[in-house]
Structure formats: structure tokens, C-alpha cells
Design an enzyme around this catalytic site. Sequence first.
Site, PDB file in Angstrom:
ATOM      1  N   LYS A  36       2.257  -6.826   0.043  1.00 51.58           N
ATOM      2  CA  LYS A  36       1.752  -5.865   1.027  1.00 51.58           C
ATOM      3  C   LYS A  36       2.800  -5.616   2.114  1.00 51.58           C
ATOM      4  O   LYS A  36       3.035  -4.477   2.515  1.00 51.58           O
ATOM      5  CB  LYS A  36       0.431  -6.366   1.631  1.00 51.58           C
ATOM      6  N   GLN A  69      -6.561 -11.386   4.754  1.00 58.94           N
ATOM      7  CA  GLN A  69      -6.473 -11.675   3.320  1.00 58.94           C
ATOM      8  C   GLN A  69      -7.638 -12.582   2.891  1.00 58.94           C
ATOM      9  O   GLN A  69      -7.865 -13.630   3.478  1.00 58.94           O
ATOM     10  CB  GLN A  69      -5.119 -12.346   3.007  1.00 58.94           C
ATOM     11  N   ASP A 118      -9.382  -2.285   5.182  1.00 59.86           N
ATOM     12  CA  ASP A 118      -9.959  -2.774   3.924  1.00 59.86           C
ATOM     13  C   ASP A 118     -11.345  -2.178   3.690  1.00 59.86           C
ATOM     14  O   ASP A 118     -11.952  -2.414   2.648  1.00 59.86           O
ATOM     15  CB  ASP A 118     -10.053  -4.314   3.963  1.00 59.86           C
TER      16      ASP A 118
END
Length: 288
Positions: free
Chosen positions: A52, A96, A119
Site C-alpha cells: 500500500k 490494517q 476503507d
Amino acid sequence: MNLIDGKKISNDIRSEIKNQVQKIKQKTGKTPGLATILVGQDPASQVYIKSKIKACQDAGIQSFHHNLNEKTPKEEIINLIKNLNTPSEVDGILLQLPLPNNKYAQDCINTISPLKDVDGLHPFNAGLLNLSKSWDEIIKKNILVSCTPLGVIYLLNKSNISIEGKTAIVLGRSNLVGKPLSMLLLANNATVIMSHSKTKNLKSLCKTADIVIAAIGKPKFVTKDFIKEGATVIDVGINRTSDGLCGDVDFESAKDMDINITPVPGGVGPMTITVLLENTLKAFKNRI
Ligand code: NAP
């Protein structure tokens, strides 16, 4: 068998994102920024975070990484998120998952400002998705949608596989993949079957579907007996086995069928990071 090349589609979208970032920088002097948080040292999560950060660098997006010890208490993670909610150079915050103690993951996510929730897992953004009546509305309102499900829709669109009027079955009902994906398919006018571990007659249900999407985390679970000729099969699964990486679909068993299918790796995986970049750019554009 026709392969849907997630890597190529993903690279094309990333080039477009990079162009847009450059153009906005030339015009305004500003660049988007993504903050990533990794709690603990899970090897798979470390690999994802590294990819990422690298993808951000390649696209001209600033990245701010925070590595926390695996014993970091929930309050400390929440405090870090609150601190990241304020600075304007941070457009997106990515926590994460899974956390070493995943029980309080949603509490942490709920602390992320919905404007920075790249997200798409904050209840506000999940709610906006559920309330949307159409794909157009989702796009026009710049709703931050969970990356993997949105990536799946892009894969279908870019491969000219129409969704409207099709019967689509989604295997898996997680908040991360299965549920938002079902909502996106519905917004694109598919007739959606949401299935899960308690679904009866899964094989015969799948056999009726024009689009089969597997997101269950069970290596090679979906064999050719689940798939009808002419169908499109999207394999979201990423499973690490003693034989290496594989998806939820038994790719080999279906190799002689007349179907569209995503490989693992090289299918859905690259799209997830691509949509993360796109969501960061979206959050940035919403801000400036
Ligand atoms: P998850 O939270 O563990 O959810 C799994 C879902 O599968 C649950 O809803 C479960 O049903 C359902 N399920 C389990 N066994 C089943 C069966 N035999 N038949 C039908 N449904 C079944 O997993 P997730 O986070 O959604 O991830 C799913 C897979 O996608 C994993 O392999 C993960 O690594 C992968 N993934 C890939 C990407 C990517 O970028 N490619 C991104 C995210 C996830 P119940 O609700 O009834 O338990």
C-alpha cells in the site's frame, strides 16, 4: 476460459490516478495523503502495508505510516486515530485488519472520521452505501465504499461484463467483502443471492447464477460443479496453503469451461490497493 486480467486493469486505473494527482498538484500545490496503521507484526499484514505504501509513492500520494506494538491498548489506537482525524495533509486513514485483538476493531474504525474512512467500513459510509438507490448515486455522491467490493465492480465493468438483470450469487457475508459487494451488485440492478455458511443447496444455487463471487476464505471450495457454462467467476479468496497462494475457486477444475474468471494471484488482489488509492484521491477531492 477467458481470464480477467486484474493486474492490467489495475495498472490502467493507477496510471489515471497518478495523472490526476499530478494535475491537481500543478494547479493547487497540494497532494493527497494516506495514513496507515499496523498493529503488531502479522507477516501477511506487513506485506499488504508495504504494498500500500509503495502504491502510494508510485501514484504521488504522500504516506504516513504508524507501526504499533502488538500489545498496544485499544485506547492508544483510538487516540492515534483521533490525532490523525485533524491534520489536513491526511486525507485517508487505513487501519490494517485484522488487529491482534480483533474484537475491538469496529470500535477503532468507528473513531475514524467518515470523511477519511478510505476503507468504507465506518457505519456512516456503510449506511450511505445501503441507502443508495443506484450505481449513479454512489458515483455522483463520491461515497467511500469498501475497496475490494468496489474493485470487483470495476473488474466487471472494465471487462464489459454487464451486471444489470443478471443473477449474481455472493458467497460470504462479511462487512468487509460480502455485504458491501451484494449492495453494489444490487445498485447495478443484479438479482442478488447472498449466501453464507448456513446456506442450504449452495452448489445448485451457484449453478443458477450468471455471476459467482467467492469470498469465503476456503481454498478451492468452488469447483466446476458450482459453475454453469457461460458464467463469470470472481475469486476474492486469498488462501496461503502448503502449495502456495490459492483462491476460493478450484481454478484447475474449471479450466475447460467457457467462463470468464479471475486468477489468484493477479485478479481481485491488485484492485483492492487501486481502489484504496482512488478512495484517498476521492477524500482529497472532497476536502479541497
Ligand atoms: P470472513 O470475514 O472470514 O468471512 C467469511 C464469510 O464466508 C462468512 O460470511 C462465512 O459465513 C462465509 N463462509 C464460510 N464458509 C462458507 C461456506 N462453506 N459456504 C458459504 N459461505 C461460507 O472473510 P472475508 O474477510 O470476507 O474474506 C474472505 C476471503 O477473501 C478471504 O480468503 C480473504 O483473505 C479474502 N480477501 C481478499 C481480499 C483481496 O484483496 N483479494 C480482500 C479481503 C479479503 P458465516 O457468516 O455464516 O460465518
